[in-house]
Scaffold this active site. Structure first.
Site, mmCIF file in Angstrom:
data_model
loop_
_atom_site.group_PDB
_atom_site.id
_atom_site.type_symbol
_atom_site.label_atom_id
_atom_site.label_comp_id
_atom_site.label_asym_id
_atom_site.label_seq_id
_atom_site.Cartn_x
_atom_site.Cartn_y
_atom_site.Cartn_z
ATOM 1 N N GLN A 78 1.659 3.582 7.328
ATOM 2 C CA GLN A 78 1.114 4.932 7.390
ATOM 3 C C GLN A 78 2.063 5.890 6.686
ATOM 4 O O GLN A 78 3.021 6.387 7.276
ATOM 5 C CB GLN A 78 0.876 5.385 8.831
ATOM 6 C CG GLN A 78 0.191 6.732 8.854
ATOM 7 C CD GLN A 78 -0.418 7.079 10.185
ATOM 8 O OE1 GLN A 78 -0.269 6.364 11.158
ATOM 9 N NE2 GLN A 78 -1.106 8.200 10.216
ATOM 10 N N PHE A 79 1.756 6.172 5.419
ATOM 11 C CA PHE A 79 2.638 7.021 4.624
ATOM 12 C C PHE A 79 2.705 8.442 5.160
ATOM 13 O O PHE A 79 3.681 9.152 4.929
ATOM 14 C CB PHE A 79 2.221 7.014 3.144
ATOM 15 C CG PHE A 79 1.023 7.858 2.823
ATOM 16 C CD1 PHE A 79 1.185 9.147 2.342
ATOM 17 C CD2 PHE A 79 -0.264 7.374 3.001
ATOM 18 C CE1 PHE A 79 0.083 9.934 2.046
ATOM 19 C CE2 PHE A 79 -1.359 8.141 2.705
ATOM 20 C CZ PHE A 79 -1.187 9.434 2.232
ATOM 21 N N THR A 80 1.729 8.881 5.931
ATOM 22 C CA THR A 80 1.743 10.253 6.441
ATOM 23 C C THR A 80 2.879 10.487 7.439
ATOM 24 O O THR A 80 3.239 11.641 7.685
ATOM 25 C CB THR A 80 0.390 10.637 7.088
ATOM 26 O OG1 THR A 80 0.124 9.764 8.177
ATOM 27 C CG2 THR A 80 -0.733 10.567 6.073
#
Length: 145
Positions: A78-80
């Site tokens: 999850q790059f966020t």
């Protein structure tokens, strides 16, 4: 590297209506990778994930690790998690690793996890995923390396 771990009674990840990873009791972990992260950071994070004491013992104290309870581990990229949210009303993703590095380190983490633990499932890097979980407690921790 950041890991948002949630103690769950069950969790699964779906992609395009198909379940690609599922666990019962264990940890559902969202993984955020930043540009400065390395394989050493991934190794350190895996050690924390497997050994961090988040499960209750017979006396009801949070004193047992994932290894102690032989629980499942569901890893989801999850790059966020690497977003910069300090100013403005829109997140900046300049602190997230480039996709190639993110994919490489996520796959490294997954391969090391599978070599170290019996019940490891994953999401799909870069995919539009739907994550379903029952957070137990709720118990949630943000770990960083």
């Amino acid at each position: 590297m950041k890991a948002l771990l949630q103690r769950v009674t069950q969790a699964r990840v779906d992609v395009a209506g198909e379940t690609i990873g599922a666990i019962d009791q264990g940890l559902m972990v969202l993984i955020g990778i930043e540009p400065q992260d390395t394989q050493a950071a991934a190794d350190k994070m895996l050690h924390k994930l497997l050994n961090y004491r988040v499960f209750s013992d017979a006396d009801g104290k949070i004193n047992l690790s994932l290894v102690d309870v032989d629980g499942g581990l569901l890893l989801v990229s999850q790059f966020t998690l690497a977003a910069d949210t300090k100013s403005g009303m829109r997140p900046s993703f300049s602190k997230a690793a480039p996709p190639a590095l993110g994919a490489e380190l996520f796959e490294y983490l997954v391969s090391r996890a599978k070599a170290s633990h019996s019940a490891v499932e994953t999401g799909r890097f870069g995919a539009d995923m739907q994550v379903h979980l029952v957070n137990d407690g709720p118990v949630t921790f943000l770990l960083e390396t």
